[in-house]
Design an enzyme around this catalytic site. Sequence first.
Site, PDB file in Angstrom:
ATOM      1  N   LYS A  13       0.838  -1.211   0.000  1.00 52.15           N
ATOM      2  CA  LYS A  13       0.000   0.000   0.000  1.00 52.15           C
ATOM      3  C   LYS A  13       0.872   1.260   0.000  1.00 52.15           C
ATOM      4  O   LYS A  13       0.594   2.199  -0.727  1.00 52.15           O
ATOM      5  CB  LYS A  13      -0.904   0.045   1.244  1.00 52.15           C
ATOM      6  CG  LYS A  13      -1.889  -1.088   1.350  1.00 52.15           C
ATOM      7  CD  LYS A  13      -2.851  -0.868   2.515  1.00 52.15           C
ATOM      8  CE  LYS A  13      -2.208  -0.802   3.890  1.00 52.15           C
ATOM      9  NZ  LYS A  13      -1.564  -2.059   4.339  1.00 52.15           N
ATOM     10  N   ARG A  88      -9.475   1.022   9.003  1.00 51.36           N
ATOM     11  CA  ARG A  88      -9.179  -0.377   9.299  1.00 51.36           C
ATOM     12  C   ARG A  88     -10.402  -1.084   9.888  1.00 51.36           C
ATOM     13  O   ARG A  88     -10.385  -2.300  10.032  1.00 51.36           O
ATOM     14  CB  ARG A  88      -8.067  -0.501  10.344  1.00 51.36           C
ATOM     15  CG  ARG A  88      -6.682  -0.097   9.897  1.00 51.36           C
ATOM     16  CD  ARG A  88      -5.933  -1.272   9.297  1.00 51.36           C
ATOM     17  NE  ARG A  88      -4.617  -1.543   9.824  1.00 51.36           N
ATOM     18  CZ  ARG A  88      -3.489  -0.902   9.546  1.00 51.36           C
ATOM     19  NH1 ARG A  88      -3.490   0.162   8.793  1.00 51.36           N
ATOM     20  NH2 ARG A  88      -2.343  -1.307  10.037  1.00 51.36           N
ATOM     21  N   ARG A 130      11.857  -6.023   4.878  1.00 57.45           N
ATOM     22  CA  ARG A 130      11.488  -4.630   4.645  1.00 57.45           C
ATOM     23  C   ARG A 130      12.331  -3.670   5.495  1.00 57.45           C
ATOM     24  O   ARG A 130      12.558  -3.917   6.675  1.00 57.45           O
ATOM     25  CB  ARG A 130      10.011  -4.472   5.010  1.00 57.45           C
ATOM     26  CG  ARG A 130       9.459  -3.113   4.754  1.00 57.45           C
ATOM     27  CD  ARG A 130       7.979  -3.169   4.576  1.00 57.45           C
ATOM     28  NE  ARG A 130       7.263  -3.161   5.854  1.00 57.45           N
ATOM     29  CZ  ARG A 130       5.951  -3.025   5.931  1.00 57.45           C
ATOM     30  NH1 ARG A 130       5.219  -2.942   4.835  1.00 57.45           N
ATOM     31  NH2 ARG A 130       5.360  -3.031   7.097  1.00 57.45           N
ATOM     32  N   ARG A 163      11.155  -1.703  11.209  1.00 56.46           N
ATOM     33  CA  ARG A 163      10.127  -1.346  12.182  1.00 56.46           C
ATOM     34  C   ARG A 163      10.002  -2.423  13.253  1.00 56.46           C
ATOM     35  O   ARG A 163      10.069  -3.609  12.952  1.00 56.46           O
ATOM     36  CB  ARG A 163       8.776  -1.193  11.466  1.00 56.46           C
ATOM     37  CG  ARG A 163       8.631   0.138  10.808  1.00 56.46           C
ATOM     38  CD  ARG A 163       7.460   0.175   9.892  1.00 56.46           C
ATOM     39  NE  ARG A 163       6.252  -0.460  10.421  1.00 56.46           N
ATOM     40  CZ  ARG A 163       5.101  -0.490   9.768  1.00 56.46           C
ATOM     41  NH1 ARG A 163       5.001   0.071   8.584  1.00 56.46           N
ATOM     42  NH2 ARG A 163       4.050  -1.082  10.286  1.00 56.46           N
ATOM     43  N   ARG A 174      -0.582  -9.180  13.219  1.00 58.20           N
ATOM     44  CA  ARG A 174      -1.199  -8.120  12.414  1.00 58.20           C
ATOM     45  C   ARG A 174      -2.048  -8.717  11.298  1.00 58.20           C
ATOM     46  O   ARG A 174      -3.092  -8.169  10.940  1.00 58.20           O
ATOM     47  CB  ARG A 174      -0.111  -7.198  11.848  1.00 58.20           C
ATOM     48  CG  ARG A 174       0.510  -6.312  12.921  1.00 58.20           C
ATOM     49  CD  ARG A 174       1.839  -5.721  12.492  1.00 58.20           C
ATOM     50  NE  ARG A 174       1.735  -4.785  11.406  1.00 58.20           N
ATOM     51  CZ  ARG A 174       2.765  -4.437  10.620  1.00 58.20           C
ATOM     52  NH1 ARG A 174       3.960  -4.962  10.807  1.00 58.20           N
ATOM     53  NH2 ARG A 174       2.596  -3.577   9.652  1.00 58.20           N
TER      54      ARG A 174
HETATM   55  P1  AMP Z   1       0.727   0.249   9.210  1.00 59.66           P
HETATM   56  O1  AMP Z   1       1.917   1.151   9.046  1.00 59.66           O
HETATM   57  O2  AMP Z   1      -0.464   0.736   8.431  1.00 59.66           O
HETATM   58  O3  AMP Z   1       1.046  -1.206   8.964  1.00 59.66           O
HETATM   59  O4  AMP Z   1       0.303   0.368  10.743  1.00 59.66           O
HETATM   60  C1  AMP Z   1       1.161   0.004  11.796  1.00 59.66           C
HETATM   61  C2  AMP Z   1       0.369  -0.131  13.078  1.00 59.66           C
HETATM   62  O5  AMP Z   1      -0.233   1.138  13.394  1.00 59.66           O
HETATM   63  C3  AMP Z   1      -0.788  -1.118  13.030  1.00 59.66           C
HETATM   64  O6  AMP Z   1      -0.376  -2.453  13.310  1.00 59.66           O
HETATM   65  C4  AMP Z   1      -1.694  -0.559  14.118  1.00 59.66           C
HETATM   66  O7  AMP Z   1      -1.189  -0.868  15.407  1.00 59.66           O
HETATM   67  C5  AMP Z   1      -1.537   0.944  13.935  1.00 59.66           C
HETATM   68  N1  AMP Z   1      -2.517   1.484  12.959  1.00 59.66           N
HETATM   69  C6  AMP Z   1      -2.263   2.031  11.729  1.00 59.66           C
HETATM   70  N2  AMP Z   1      -3.383   2.456  11.142  1.00 59.66           N
HETATM   71  C7  AMP Z   1      -4.397   2.179  12.005  1.00 59.66           C
HETATM   72  C8  AMP Z   1      -5.799   2.347  11.949  1.00 59.66           C
HETATM   73  N3  AMP Z   1      -6.414   2.899  10.887  1.00 59.66           N
HETATM   74  N4  AMP Z   1      -6.526   1.922  13.032  1.00 59.66           N
HETATM   75  C9  AMP Z   1      -5.942   1.380  14.107  1.00 59.66           C
HETATM   76  N5  AMP Z   1      -4.617   1.162  14.212  1.00 59.66           N
HETATM   77  C10 AMP Z   1      -3.841   1.563  13.173  1.00 59.66           C
END
Ligand code: AMP
Length: 227
Positions: A13, A88, A130, A163, A174
Amino acid sequence: MRVVLLGPPGAGKGTQARMLEKRLKVPQVASGDLLRAGVRSRTALGVEAKRYMDKGALVPDELVLKLIEERLKQPDAAAGFILDGFPRTVAQAETLTAMLTGDGHGPPYLDKVIAIIVPDDEIVKRISGRRTCKNCGAMYHLIYDPPRNHNLCNSCNGELYQRDDDAEDTVRMRLEVFAATMRPLFEYYGRAGLLSQIDGIGRPEEIQQRIVEALGDADATPKAPRG
Ligand code: AMP
């Protein structure tokens, strides 16, 4: 253009959102990036969010919604945006719909929701290699897309890091969270006639092409949400 990219962690994404950002000239808005910025600068919200992020769990809606609402009010998002990692949950999607239908922009409240589909095993393989730039957020992969100089970003020379939540067991967690929450979200946007699902396997340019084709249909689909 107002676009939402849905997909599991590691679906590409972020990469696709950055490519689209250049093409459509509207900003990428990534909830994960906004949250990580809060964690880095140790805001109250960031400290609270970190507890969930470290476990691979979703951060509570009210924290994420606050960040997104503020970000979408910035002038650069007035002409549109590419949402990456948000919404989400259906509750987040409903709030987003209310936010966008109430902002005076008029229909369509979103042009398209694109779901990038990638099998779990492929995701784990991708995420373990990554690396992300600390400075500009650009992404690399140690095997598929290595930086020119060891551990340094090609664009800004920033240091690359892995990360914390990219460790394999957190990734599996996740993915479980994703599987549990995404189906209702797909249904929500499917009912609204906004959802296109695309195959996320291939080179970034090929996937971008699939997205561009899906966006090409954006004007032909009904826009109104039906709850
Ligand atoms: P991402 O970078 O999108 O993979 O997000 C990393 C982490 O941030 C996720 O595993 C969640 O803990 C948190 N996170 C990101 N976006 C959201 C969202 N829209 N709602 C809730 N938690 C989020």
